[in-house]
Each structure stands twice: as structure tokens, then as C-alpha cells.
Design an enzyme around this catalytic site. Structure first.
Site, PDB file in Angstrom:
ATOM      1  N   ARG A  67       0.869  -1.185   0.000  1.00 60.77           N
ATOM      2  CA  ARG A  67       0.000   0.000   0.000  1.00 60.77           C
ATOM      3  C   ARG A  67       0.898   1.225   0.000  1.00 60.77           C
ATOM      4  O   ARG A  67       1.853   1.281   0.786  1.00 60.77           O
ATOM      5  CB  ARG A  67      -0.879  -0.049   1.242  1.00 60.77           C
TER       6      ARG A  67
ATOM      7  N   TYR B  29      -2.796  11.824   6.970  1.00 63.92           N
ATOM      8  CA  TYR B  29      -3.046  10.615   7.756  1.00 63.92           C
ATOM      9  C   TYR B  29      -2.536   9.405   6.972  1.00 63.92           C
ATOM     10  O   TYR B  29      -2.667   9.328   5.762  1.00 63.92           O
ATOM     11  CB  TYR B  29      -4.547  10.448   8.025  1.00 63.92           C
TER      12      TYR B  29
ATOM     13  N   ASP C 202      -5.126   3.860   0.011  1.00 60.23           N
ATOM     14  CA  ASP C 202      -6.265   4.148   0.894  1.00 60.23           C
ATOM     15  C   ASP C 202      -6.573   5.642   0.838  1.00 60.23           C
ATOM     16  O   ASP C 202      -5.694   6.468   1.101  1.00 60.23           O
ATOM     17  CB  ASP C 202      -5.880   3.732   2.328  1.00 60.23           C
TER      18      ASP C 202
ATOM     19  N   HIS D 211      -9.043   6.969   2.669  1.00 57.25           N
ATOM     20  CA  HIS D 211      -9.595   7.328   3.988  1.00 57.25           C
ATOM     21  C   HIS D 211     -10.860   8.168   3.901  1.00 57.25           C
ATOM     22  O   HIS D 211     -11.011   9.162   4.622  1.00 57.25           O
ATOM     23  CB  HIS D 211      -8.537   8.052   4.837  1.00 57.25           C
TER      24      HIS D 211
ATOM     25  N   GLU E  58      -8.992   2.078  -1.793  1.00 59.13           N
ATOM     26  CA  GLU E  58      -9.781   1.788  -0.589  1.00 59.13           C
ATOM     27  C   GLU E  58     -10.508   3.020  -0.072  1.00 59.13           C
ATOM     28  O   GLU E  58      -9.945   4.125  -0.088  1.00 59.13           O
ATOM     29  CB  GLU E  58      -8.811   1.274   0.487  1.00 59.13           C
TER      30      GLU E  58
ATOM     31  N   GLU F 177     -13.685  -1.298   6.427  1.00 61.32           N
ATOM     32  CA  GLU F 177     -13.011  -1.469   7.720  1.00 61.32           C
ATOM     33  C   GLU F 177     -13.826  -0.877   8.870  1.00 61.32           C
ATOM     34  O   GLU F 177     -13.650  -1.285  10.010  1.00 61.32           O
ATOM     35  CB  GLU F 177     -11.591  -0.885   7.692  1.00 61.32           C
TER      36      GLU F 177
ATOM     37  N   ARG G  85     -13.739  -5.336   3.485  1.00 57.95           N
ATOM     38  CA  ARG G  85     -12.689  -5.234   4.508  1.00 57.95           C
ATOM     39  C   ARG G  85     -13.181  -5.419   5.942  1.00 57.95           C
ATOM     40  O   ARG G  85     -12.399  -5.354   6.882  1.00 57.95           O
ATOM     41  CB  ARG G  85     -11.988  -3.867   4.374  1.00 57.95           C
TER      42      ARG G  85
ATOM     43  N   GLU H  97      -4.391  -7.319   5.046  1.00 64.42           N
ATOM     44  CA  GLU H  97      -3.516  -6.202   5.417  1.00 64.42           C
ATOM     45  C   GLU H  97      -2.565  -6.644   6.532  1.00 64.42           C
ATOM     46  O   GLU H  97      -2.938  -7.391   7.428  1.00 64.42           O
ATOM     47  CB  GLU H  97      -4.368  -5.025   5.920  1.00 64.42           C
TER      48      GLU H  97
ATOM     49  N   TRP I 157     -12.414  11.728   7.255  1.00 66.02           N
ATOM     50  CA  TRP I 157     -11.024  11.286   7.167  1.00 66.02           C
ATOM     51  C   TRP I 157     -11.028   9.787   6.990  1.00 66.02           C
ATOM     52  O   TRP I 157     -12.044   9.143   7.234  1.00 66.02           O
ATOM     53  CB  TRP I 157     -10.207  11.694   8.385  1.00 66.02           C
TER      54      TRP I 157
HETATM   55  O1  LIG Z   1      -6.562   0.805   6.121  1.00 64.08           O
HETATM   56  C1  LIG Z   1      -6.114   0.999   7.228  1.00 64.08           C
HETATM   57  O2  LIG Z   1      -5.432   0.201   7.846  1.00 64.08           O
HETATM   58  C2  LIG Z   1      -6.382   2.351   7.855  1.00 64.08           C
HETATM   59  O3  LIG Z   1      -7.520   2.922   7.361  1.00 64.08           O
HETATM   60  C3  LIG Z   1      -6.252   2.320   9.353  1.00 64.08           C
HETATM   61  O4  LIG Z   1      -5.128   3.111   9.653  1.00 64.08           O
HETATM   62  C4  LIG Z   1      -7.414   2.862  10.147  1.00 64.08           C
HETATM   63  O5  LIG Z   1      -7.584   4.208   9.895  1.00 64.08           O
HETATM   64  C5  LIG Z   1      -7.170   2.594  11.615  1.00 64.08           C
HETATM   65  O6  LIG Z   1      -7.134   1.220  11.828  1.00 64.08           O
HETATM   66  C6  LIG Z   1      -8.218   3.257  12.484  1.00 64.08           C
HETATM   67  O7  LIG Z   1      -8.076   2.847  13.793  1.00 64.08           O
HETATM   68 MG   LIG Z   2      -8.174   1.947   5.591  1.00 66.45          MG
END
Ligand SMILES: O=C(O)[C@@H](O)[C@@H](O)[C@H](O)[C@H](O)CO
Ligand SMILES: [Mg+2]
Length: 403
Positions: free
Chosen positions: A147, A159, A211, A213, A237, A263, A284, A340, A403
Site C-alpha cells: 500500500r 493521515y 487508501d 480514507h 480503498e 473497515e 474489509r 492487510e 477522514w
Molecule cells: O486501512 C487501514 O489500515 C487504515 O484505514 C487504518 O489506519 C485505520 O484508519 C485505523 O485502523 C483506524 O483505527
Molecule cells: Mg483503511
């Protein structure tokens, strides 16, 4: 086989991790992860006050019945706190069942569908060059899928990018939420250049993931997906928030870049339209936040009908217990896509001794009965809980953003 004890262990060996331990009258015990990053103590209270007292005396072998009891019995169904608490119980009970059967968990689930589980690592850099150096390091370590995330010129913090090169980023990095600033236009102008540079340097075979986000609108996500088609991403993602599953119809009309979502999901109902209408390619939702093995198995089986594959969340806030259980699941699940992997720091690995192993870009879950992850309670007790929060994201004018 009666449950005689159930308790929560809170530890912070570098980051907060919550573990549920369930002990039976036959001496067999199981552990489950109950970590909900940034909201950890809500799950601890939920378990201690509302769930654990009701488990004592129940037959640990009746996993499905206990799942239904906790889900239907809550009346207030679903939601991340409830579903994380249920997941902790569920994974601990599967651990117990597999240990009692003297089998690694994947055997109990139905046996191996593959020899090993492909994972993706995280390469991050303040700029494209920094990120490329990290991709190179991952390729050397054997990763077949990486990634990639990099800083965006003109945006102070992004982030998912580590503070120092060669390190991991920490999702919950401050006591109270840090405030980040976001600029979609700058991001959309820059990020395709990162994928172009990765393809140019590493060729066609490396799987590239990214990602977003949840930061784009649907039409912006469609535009990004279309723009990066030449770079053949494994997935894009969370390109837009997915509370509104319909939003993905618009994105799908514009791009063939594969999409991964889920996620933050905790139930099959969060992803029903996304799967049924084939609006995504990878789901996910994972064990710890979506009701454990019992529920995620339902999601995965449903997804299989529509050729949607799994791509479980595996950031460091998912403890080694989730990693271990997920690797057993991944070994069994027919419609596996990718897993992941963000390595835990060595101290966390010491607190959670485990049987899983990394080799050549893949993991194997190990042959230890159960999910193969334990907790060293004495060591865990040395690291007390420390509040930590995920950041918030604002536009330059101060508007609070996704985010
Ligand atoms: O794809 C990922 O792993 C992220 O989006 C994570 O950093 C996620 O933001 C964190 O697990 C949040 O706690
Ligand atoms: Mg993520």
C-alpha cells in the site's frame, strides 16, 4: 464445558489493546480481541457490565447460540461497540473449541483453501521519493503487495504517513484528537504521480494498493479511479464514506479500478447493497469489529455469491489476537483476496506470543491448536491504559471533513 471465568485485560505496550479471556471448567481457555481504537474503554464497560456476568455458567461449545443471545438480546443491535464486544466473545469461544478439538482453527472452519496468505505491507513517505524508498524496502522483505501513501505538497500532515521514514504511522497519535488540514484538489493533482512513479520503478508485477480514507465525494472518487486506471491498482480503498451505499453506483459508472470498502463496518447490513450490486470488489469488514468469526463468515459467504473477495483490515490497532484469528480465516475462506499487515512493535509481540509466521510476502497461521495467539498477562500488566485519539480532519477554511 462451562464458562467459569471471563475477564478483560487492558494493556498498552506502545498502544492500547483490549483482550477478553474466557476460562472453562475443563481448564481450556480462549482469548478474543476487543480493541476499538480510540473508544477502547466503551467496549471494556460494555463487556464488564453487560456481557461477562451473563456468560458465567453457559456452555462454551454453543458459539452460535451465545452469538444470537448477545446480538438479539442486546435489543440495540449492531454498532461498533456492541459488535466488537460480541466479536471478542465469539473469537475466544472459537479458540476454545479449536483447542478442545486439538485442531488449528482453520481446520475447524473447513480446512485449507490455500497454502499461504498474501499480505500487503505499508510504504509511506513524506514525498514520492521517500515512499519509493519504503516500497523498495518492502520488496526486499519479500512483500508482493504494497500500500503506498505519501505526503501531499501544500498539506502539512497526511493521515497514514509515518512521521519518520522507515517507521509505521500510528492511527491514534495524541491524547485528544489532533487536527489535520485537508485539500482535495491538491491531493487529486498529486497522488496519480505516486502510482506512476511506483510502476515506473518497480514494474508491472508488484501489487499496488492505496487508501483514500473516505475523503472524496463520489464524483471525485470516480475521477480518481479513472485517472489511475493505467497504473493497474490492486485496489482503491475507502474512496468515499460508505454509509450511503448508493454512492458507489456513481463511482462504478466511471471506473474499472477495483474498490475496497468496509473497515468501519460492523454488520452484514452495512455492506448488503455494495455486495449484491457488485459495487465493490473487496470487503474489509473484519473479525474484531464485525461480530467475530460467526458473523464475518456470513459476510464472506454472501460476498462469494457476487465474486466479492475478502481483504481484511489489519492495522496495528487490531491486536495480534485478531491477526492470528484472521490468518486462520484467510487460510480457509474460499473467496480470499488479500490480508492487510502492519507489523506490531516487538514489545506487543512479546505480550502476545503467537504461532503465525511471515515468509516471502505471505503468512501462515501455524499449527498450534486454537487461533495460536496467547497473552502474557504478567507482562501486559506492566503497561497500563493511556488515552489516545484518532485525528480529525478540516478543510482549509475550518470545515470539519471526513477522514
Ligand atoms: O486501512 C487501514 O489500515 C487504515 O484505514 C487504518 O489506519 C485505520 O484508519 C485505523 O485502523 C483506524 O483505527
Ligand atoms: Mg483503511
Amino acid at each position: 464445558m462451562k464458562i467459569v471465568e471471563a475477564r478483560v485485560i487492558v494493556t498498552c505496550p506502545g498502544r492500547n489493546l483490549i483482550t477478553l479471556k474466557i476460562v472453562t471448567d475443563e481448564g481450556v481457555y480462549g482469548i478474543g480481541d476487543a480493541t476499538l481504537n480510540g473508544r477502547e474503554m466503551a467496549v471494556v464497560a460494555y463487556l464488564e457490565e453487560h456481557v461477562l456476568p451473563a456468560l458465567i455458567g453457559r456452555d462454551a461449545r454453543r458459539i452460535e447460540d451465545i452469538w444470537q443471545y448477545l446480538y438479539r438480546g442486546a435489543y440495540w443491535r449492531r454498532g461498533p461497540v456492541t459488535m466488537t464486544a460480541i466479536a471478542a466473545v465469539d473469537v475466544a469461544l472459537w479458540d476454545i473449541k479449536a483447542k478442545a478439538a486439538n485442531m488449528p482453527l482453520y481446520q475447524l472452519l473447513g480446512g485449507k483453501s490455500r497454502e499461504r496468505v498474501m499480505v500487503y505491507g505499508h510504504a509511506t513517505g513524506k514525498d514520492i521519493e521517500g515512499c519509493l524508498a519504503e516500497v523498495a524496502r518492502h520488496v526486499e522483505l519479500g512483500y508482493k503487495a504494497v500500500r503506498v501513501q505519501c505526503g501531499i505538497p501544500g498539506i502539512a500532515t497526511t493521515y497514514g504517513v509515518a512521521k519518520r521514514s522507515g517507521e509505521r504511522y500510528e492511527p491514534a497519535d495524541s491524547d485528544l484528537p489532533a487536527e489535520h488540514v485537508w485539500d482535495t484538489a491538491k491531493y487529486l493533482n498529486h497522488v496519480p504521480k505516486l502510482f506512476a512513479a511506483v510502476r515506473e520503478r518497480f514494474g508491472d508485477d508488484l501489487h499496488i494498493l492505496h487508501d483514500v480514507h473516505h475523503r472524496l465525494t463520489p464524483i471525485e472518487a470516480g475521477r480518481l479511479g479513472k485517472a489511475v486506471e493505467p497504473f493497474n491498482l490492486f485496489w482503491l480503498e475507502d474512496c468515499t464514506p460508505a454509509e450511503n451505499q448508493e454512492a458507489f453506483r456513481l463511482i462504478r459508472q466511471h471506473t474499472t479500478t477495483p474498490l475496497a470498502v468496509g473497515e468501519v463496518f460492523n454488520s452484514i447490513h452495512d455492506c448488503r447493497e455494495l455486495i449484491q450490486e457488485q459495487l465493490i470488489d473487496y470487503i474489509r469488514a473484519t473479525l474484531v469489529h464485525a461480530g467475530g468469526i460467526t458473523h464475518v463468515r456470513r459476510i464472506a459467504d454472501f460476498a462469494a455469491l457476487y465474486q466479492v473477495r475478502t481483504g481484511f483490515h489489519g492495522a496495528t490497532d487490531l491486536s495480534p489476537v485478531t491477526m492470528g484469528a484472521a490468518l486462520h480465516f484467510d487460510t480457509w475462506v474460499p473467496n480470499f483476496g488479500i490480508q492487510e499487515h502492519m507489523p506490531h512493535d516487538p514489545l506487543t509481540d512479546d505480550v502476545f506470543p503467537h504461532a503465525y509466521r511471515f515468509e516471502d510476502g505471505h503468512f501462515t497461521p501455524g499449527e498450534t491448536p486454537g487461533h495460536g495467539v496467547d497473552i502474557n498477562e504478567e507482562l501486559a500488566a506492566r503497561y497500563p491504559y493511556k488515552r489516545a485519539s484518532l485525528p480529525v480532519n478540516r478543510l482549509e477554511d475550518g470545515t470539519l471533513w471526513h477522514w
